[in-house]
Design an enzyme around this catalytic site. Sequence first.
Site, PDB file in Angstrom:
ATOM      1  CB  THR D  10     -13.640  -8.489 -11.118  1.00 15.90           C
ATOM      2  OG1 THR D  10     -13.864  -7.247 -11.791  1.00 15.90           O
ATOM      3  CG2 THR D  10     -12.216  -8.958 -11.387  1.00 15.90           C
ATOM      4  CB  VAL D  13     -22.910 -10.484 -15.477  1.00 24.85           C
ATOM      5  CG1 VAL D  13     -23.090 -11.407 -16.678  1.00 24.85           C
ATOM      6  CG2 VAL D  13     -24.256  -9.892 -15.076  1.00 24.85           C
ATOM      7  NE  ARG D  37     -10.714  -0.352  -9.330  1.00 28.40           N
ATOM      8  CZ  ARG D  37     -11.497  -1.343  -8.897  1.00 28.40           C
ATOM      9  NH1 ARG D  37     -11.161  -2.024  -7.833  1.00 28.40           N
ATOM     10  NH2 ARG D  37     -12.634  -1.632  -9.510  1.00 28.40           N
ATOM     11  CB  SER D  38      -8.802  -6.248 -11.750  1.00 29.02           C
ATOM     12  OG  SER D  38      -9.836  -5.733 -10.958  1.00 29.02           O
ATOM     13  CB  CYS D 148     -32.209  -9.767 -17.094  1.00 26.43           C
ATOM     14  SG  CYS D 148     -32.418  -8.099 -16.467  1.00 26.43           S
ATOM     15  N   GLY D 179     -30.046  -7.279 -10.757  1.00 25.78           N
ATOM     16  CA  GLY D 179     -30.079  -6.792 -12.127  1.00 25.78           C
ATOM     17  C   GLY D 179     -29.414  -5.445 -12.314  1.00 25.78           C
ATOM     18  CD  GLU D 201     -34.968  -3.762 -17.415  1.00 27.95           C
ATOM     19  OE1 GLU D 201     -33.912  -3.111 -17.541  1.00 27.95           O
ATOM     20  OE2 GLU D 201     -34.990  -5.000 -17.266  1.00 27.95           O
ATOM     21  CG  HIS D 241     -35.832  -9.824 -13.319  1.00 32.68           C
ATOM     22  ND1 HIS D 241     -35.196  -9.387 -12.176  1.00 32.68           N
ATOM     23  CD2 HIS D 241     -35.173  -9.226 -14.352  1.00 32.68           C
ATOM     24  CE1 HIS D 241     -34.212  -8.569 -12.505  1.00 32.68           C
ATOM     25  NE2 HIS D 241     -34.162  -8.463 -13.809  1.00 32.68           N
TER      26      HIS D 241
END
Lengths: 349, 349, 349, 349
Positions: D10, D13, D37-38, D148, D179, D201, D241
């Site tokens: 959900t 990504v 929850r889903s 990424c 991101g 990162e 990016h």
Amino acid sequence: MVNVGILGATGMVGQRFIQLLDNHPDFEITALAASSRSAGKRYEDATTWYLDNEMPESVKDIIVKETDADAMDNDVDIVFSSLPTEFAAKVEKDFARDYVVASNASAHRMKKNIPLVIPEVNPEYLDMIDAQQKENNWDGFIVTNPNCSTIALTLSLKPIVDNFNVDAIRVSTMQAVSGAGYNGVPSMAIVDNLVPYIGNEEEKMESETLHLLGNYDGEKVSDADFKLSASCHRVPVIDGHTEAVFVELDDDFDINDVKDKMANFKALPQKLNLFSAPKNPVIVKEEIDRPQPRMDRNAGNGMSVSVGRLRKDKVFDNSFKYVLVGHNTIRGAAGASVLNAELINDKIL
Amino acid sequence: MVNVGILGATGMVGQRFIQLLDNHPDFEITALAASSRSAGKRYEDATTWYLDNEMPESVKDIIVKETDADAMDNDVDIVFSSLPTEFAAKVEKDFARDYVVASNASAHRMKKNIPLVIPEVNPEYLDMIDAQQKENNWDGFIVTNPNCSTIALTLSLKPIVDNFNVDAIRVSTMQAVSGAGYNGVPSMAIVDNLVPYIGNEEEKMESETLHLLGNYDGEKVSDADFKLSASCHRVPVIDGHTEAVFVELDDDFDINDVKDKMANFKALPQKLNLFSAPKNPVIVKEEIDRPQPRMDRNAGNGMSVSVGRLRKDKVFDNSFKYVLVGHNTIRGAAGASVLNAELINDKIL
Amino acid sequence: MVNVGILGATGMVGQRFIQLLDNHPDFEITALAASSRSAGKRYEDATTWYLDNEMPESVKDIIVKETDADAMDNDVDIVFSSLPTEFAAKVEKDFARDYVVASNASAHRMKKNIPLVIPEVNPEYLDMIDAQQKENNWDGFIVTNPNCSTIALTLSLKPIVDNFNVDAIRVSTMQAVSGAGYNGVPSMAIVDNLVPYIGNEEEKMESETLHLLGNYDGEKVSDADFKLSASCHRVPVIDGHTEAVFVELDDDFDINDVKDKMANFKALPQKLNLFSAPKNPVIVKEEIDRPQPRMDRNAGNGMSVSVGRLRKDKVFDNSFKYVLVGHNTIRGAAGASVLNAELINDKIL
Amino acid sequence: MVNVGILGATGMVGQRFIQLLDNHPDFEITALAASSRSAGKRYEDATTWYLDNEMPESVKDIIVKETDADAMDNDVDIVFSSLPTEFAAKVEKDFARDYVVASNASAHRMKKNIPLVIPEVNPEYLDMIDAQQKENNWDGFIVTNPNCSTIALTLSLKPIVDNFNVDAIRVSTMQAVSGAGYNGVPSMAIVDNLVPYIGNEEEKMESETLHLLGNYDGEKVSDADFKLSASCHRVPVIDGHTEAVFVELDDDFDINDVKDKMANFKALPQKLNLFSAPKNPVIVKEEIDRPQPRMDRNAGNGMSVSVGRLRKDKVFDNSFKYVLVGHNTIRGAAGASVLNAELINDKIL
């Protein structure tokens, strides 16, 4: 100097309170309260400062308290509240036992005997305070200010309502992201986009505006007798709510007369020369493409509403249109509570 | 295949024409015209490509022509025009002597015998063409499509006007920057800001919408008999106009009935299965915070209008409110002209 | 009071000059010059005011002049220039015959005997003025300040260069749109986007920085002997250039020593207590995610450079990295010229 | 057809996985897992769809499962994971007992015998899988893709590293808000602003890039032997990016040679004609101001990296500079995992 405290001091509106009260001639911040996560820390250590001017030196070393009426300093007279609604509903009444609570929260707005006030619009609603204190057996009391988008609209409407017979209003808003709080609007929702919905905003505008422009007979408020419908939308602007307003009057009118009444509007705060009162509550812009939020939100130190594109509606009889910009976290939140407190300090305390 | 040319081929709407006509089953781009600065160059060399998909291979080597009817290839049947208004006023008539001119320019909109058409709304206005050709002694003719904000609004209103008695409409727009052309809105004007004015936009919406929803009796158009007032604003969105609409009907109604009529709206382009016709001209969104421009502008390949927040107005009798999003450079410009041309190709050529 | 004039007074940097000179203790604006389109009009009528504070009352009624040295008032001593490069190349020399020209234009930067100065960095370059006046037989002279991105970088480098042996620097910029002028960057180019190219910017940074940090021997400037390579990019920010800096020293070092030298950096303008000199030319932020342009561009009234993320490079020996933010139209343009003029007024006039 | 499941279905990504796998020739989505929850809901009911194209019909009615290896359907062969790091650390190993886990999470990157793979760069690292299965006694296995910003950089570096002796690289990034996940970056942090810090990162870029461009000898990976230092920043861009790269080689070179090697780079996925493999992994742009994220992120269906401003560094010997743009949630996340799975499906399953 009146000692004041701030509830919700680390949040966005809390920070605006601090900014506006720094170097205030009558109020001195002596207490700051926030969540238990912050309590016990120096304010500077507890807070990620969001504003683009520096955190005032005077508050950096204040130790943050729990948001608890019993923990508040006795020498404080006024507490400003920017608490979330549900929490405000619980604790503001505790503070009202002993303190003046000038609240920006919606929890107690338009409740019986709790004044919802814009000093330029309905200062006489403060007369409710006596009844409020008696009813609750409080030494303090609660006074509230309206929702951010309501304040800007109502300020601009006051000189119209005072001078013309208003029949119907439609308003479509383009509201800044700061109105939702620091984490309220994700950047994914707003970059190259807008969100045409703000929870409960339309309901607040539609009810609070009529209440503010109504009549208090010493017992209860009768709403103003025109109709107002709102459509509310969030746009990629940091601060400053913009509103497009469609007004229908009962009768024909001269658009320059509307303009003059707005531009020359002065009220009690201007007469009393309250510290935060703008010289002109409503500023009329003549440029064809103004007001704009980035350019006009800081007019009158963020306490004026800028109005422009005031034009006769060529389609509907007895109608005109205009656009307004008001600073949502100054005039629409912290500044509104501070001006209420200044009025109370002048007239009541 | 019908050979087509594009006037204003290097501009933003010109590029959308190329994108929409690439791989079109009935139309083949064989001529591209632009300013004298570009004329004589390969299209790829003459153009800074603005769209986020690649320039189609098929146009790269076409040599750009001057925008001059005498220079146009004889084997072209339709020319699409995205010329600036003043230039369009001069040259589109020259092209109309020999070619079908499907124009997105405002120069000849609503002129006598020049059809202003949205295929789902008023295809019968194409009947004006005969009179237009006779009057001017042209072999070709001009057909125009409305302004971008008008198209989206009118598409959403068509199923309402067809099924209910509309009395009055107010609309407040939040329009994308692409509507002003690539250099139209400086970033200084729109980052952390909005501009509450778009030249002539309100006038166009107020007049074109009534014209499109009016009645053509074989000689002239009678405007629709409701009233419409607009307030137009530019917001920091690349593509996709958003509009907040306030509708007053003559009578009471069921909001689900409005919703059904919009969601099930189909018209001639859908029946004819025209290539660019969206399956649903109007898409009704049920999510509380939709439509949003970045999310919904591409619905139906940019040819559908997305409608949401359809709700009864609790304040005004017989009234409802909604928000719409339409892609301003596809459905609101190039796609509108292409769909007009597809309808003409199917019915007339 | 010294009377001053502004060339290019209606543009963005021109407006910043007016903002910074309003209520200045030593300078009084008595002349405003702009293009012939504006000449002859009241400044208020000639100007679309772009800044988010109000146009000062004091300039509204000044009649704008042509940009012509012969038309300048005799009682003016200093003219500030924010003219476009090519026009500056033509006319600044005319003004220099009689006036001190404090120029933000690039036309005469780094020319022989024309000082390119940041008062905190190389005030001694003002010694060139004698030779300049003699060579040209001028009563006035030209002094220039560097490019906006160069000033912020060079200010932050000065305490490093003074205390360490710098070997190599790479800098990658994220620059605000105001740097390109009001119409410089279309919104279509920057909403949900960035532009990784700014014409001549890398060349200016690479040459001006070494010149400013070099040595003037009374005759010519020898560049600083480290190497500097730049990559320049435009991002969707109104004001405030951000730069990511990679520094290589000749020797090992203590990062806290670098931090201390930056934080404690004071120079001649601070000693002379010049009106526009910030208390701290370089402010070191400790928060992990600062400096940020919207939050930090106004530090020191826009005259300080904020530095953060000062960290040892774990990959390269003797290296560290940091990020800086400087206000590009205050410290990087108008404020730079004003501070130059204040230094000149204090030391030379 | 290979049946596949998606963990974290959900999220942002997860939605990209669904978009990329819709109409895939070899993979069919048969299982979707998300938080409790889903779980138990239809996917359409459980999900706020964030992408600007429609949710595929094929997934709307799939009932969302708990993220639990025991609850996964037996007929699934591959599970794609976009789980948060900490949760991935716990559960991906459970899934690896029975399923191929193609993971975008960082939890198991660069662990012994767990291949971190970009199919164009180091497909031979998949040889680790045998050892991984034996060591853990698993029937399935885990394969991971990099961060990424690392993927885009490494793809652009591969043809350089293969043809030149790279000595040192500095990279400064301007990364999109997507991101950070849908709620990762508040709009208050990014409108008219940027944030010069992204947690972990720089460390990921500095380590993963050398690992990917290193050498696997059948037992362990030796890192590439150049040095790489990164500075990472978040800018107001939705997707895509951008990275400014400074490269130092050991020897002199011809910049056109670098350009050719990048433009002509093809690798195993192109040879195998894998479904998601872009025709050109690296696209070289010649326009002076490209690549730009909004314009170039979708190149090669979001699977190509666009490179531009490839220029010799005039300051540093043997050095050049360039700018790249890569789609962070397609090539940098979901598309990376899908391409890994396609390679595995072709070579191993």
